[in-house]
Design an enzyme around this catalytic site. Structure first.
Site, PDB file in Angstrom:
ATOM      1  N   SER A   1     -60.118  43.425 107.379  1.00 63.35           N
ATOM      2  CA  SER A   1     -60.169  42.431 106.306  1.00 63.35           C
ATOM      3  C   SER A   1     -61.068  42.848 105.147  1.00 63.35           C
ATOM      4  O   SER A   1     -60.996  42.247 104.069  1.00 63.35           O
ATOM      5  CB  SER A   1     -60.646  41.075 106.849  1.00 63.35           C
ATOM      6  OG  SER A   1     -62.015  41.110 107.189  1.00 63.35           O
TER       7      SER A   1
ATOM      8  N   LYS B   1     -67.495  39.345 105.461  1.00 62.64           N
ATOM      9  CA  LYS B   1     -66.800  38.888 104.254  1.00 62.64           C
ATOM     10  C   LYS B   1     -67.705  39.061 103.037  1.00 62.64           C
ATOM     11  O   LYS B   1     -68.890  39.342 103.156  1.00 62.64           O
ATOM     12  CB  LYS B   1     -66.410  37.401 104.378  1.00 62.64           C
ATOM     13  CG  LYS B   1     -65.561  37.054 105.590  1.00 62.64           C
ATOM     14  CD  LYS B   1     -64.186  37.695 105.563  1.00 62.64           C
ATOM     15  CE  LYS B   1     -63.407  37.408 106.851  1.00 62.64           C
ATOM     16  NZ  LYS B   1     -62.122  38.131 106.890  1.00 62.64           N
TER      17      LYS B   1
END
Length: 215
Positions: free
Chosen positions: A71, A112
């Site tokens: 991700s 993230k």
């Protein structure tokens, strides 16, 4: 005429008979009773001290954690080992953080990027591949590819108001990331943040300081 008596021949004084050197060396090598146990105890104390130091350090100052998944491509790679700093950390836009909040069946830490902090708004326009924070487009030079509208029903929202003490996070691989766009996660309370990723330790070819650009 009588011959003078010659002086006695000077002989070097005989050195005292050497003691049994082997026996002496053996005695020197013999350890005092309990010396081995004392050494073991000393090593145990040193090890206990080192472990206590590491525990305190990684509890209050930082920790090492691995990337699991794609991700954050291309900024971070799957299986990269990161060093996190957590001492007195306050999230800022552009920071790469590791957080741990269970959602969508994910029960392990995730990596993230902070897109917005408490008090800011976030709006996403997928048609123009643009993310707006407080109405201003942010720079996204670090993302893997242009965004497409997610097919996941839980990721259809396009506008958020980030509560105070929370952050809005997204993966740099926007089309392969479960993040704050997901209704189950949404803006994340800062208390779920484990730390800011500041250095890639392994593998060697990826080792180095992690950049946190201004958005």
């Amino acid at each position: 005429m009588s011959q003078p008596t010659p002086p006695e021949e000077q002989r070097p004084a005989e050195a005292p008979a050497p003691e049994e050197t082997n026996e002496e060396n053996t005695k020197e090598k013999k350890r005092k009773p309990g010396a081995f146990a004392a050494d073991v105890y000393g090593w145990f104390q040193a090890l206990a001290f080192a472990l206590a130091f590491l525990l305190i350090f990684f509890t209050f100052f930082g920790r090492i954690i691995g990337v699991d998944g794609h991700s954050m491509d291309p900024t971070l790679n799957d299986q990269d080992m990161l060093y996190l700093s957590s001492f007195r950390y306050e999230p800022q836009q552009g920071d790469i953080v590791v957080l741990h909040k269970n959602f969508e069946g994910i029960n392990k830490p995730i990596v993230k990027r902070v897109i917005a902090v408490g008090g800011q708004t976030v709006e996403i326009d997928y048609d123009s591949n643009t993310v707006y924070v407080d109405g201003e487009p942010i720079h996204q030079d670090f993302i893997l590819e242009p965004m497409v509208q997610p097919s996941n029903p839980a990721m259809q929202q396009t506008y958020w108001e980030v509560p105070e003490g929370s952050v809005f996070v997204m993966g740099d691989n926007r089309n392969n990331s479960l993040d704050s766009r997901d209704d189950e996660l949404g803006p994340v309370d800062n208390r779920y943040i484990l730390g800011k990723a500041i250095y890639t330790l392994l593998p060697a070819e990826h080792a180095g300081a992690i950049e946190h650009p201004t958005l």
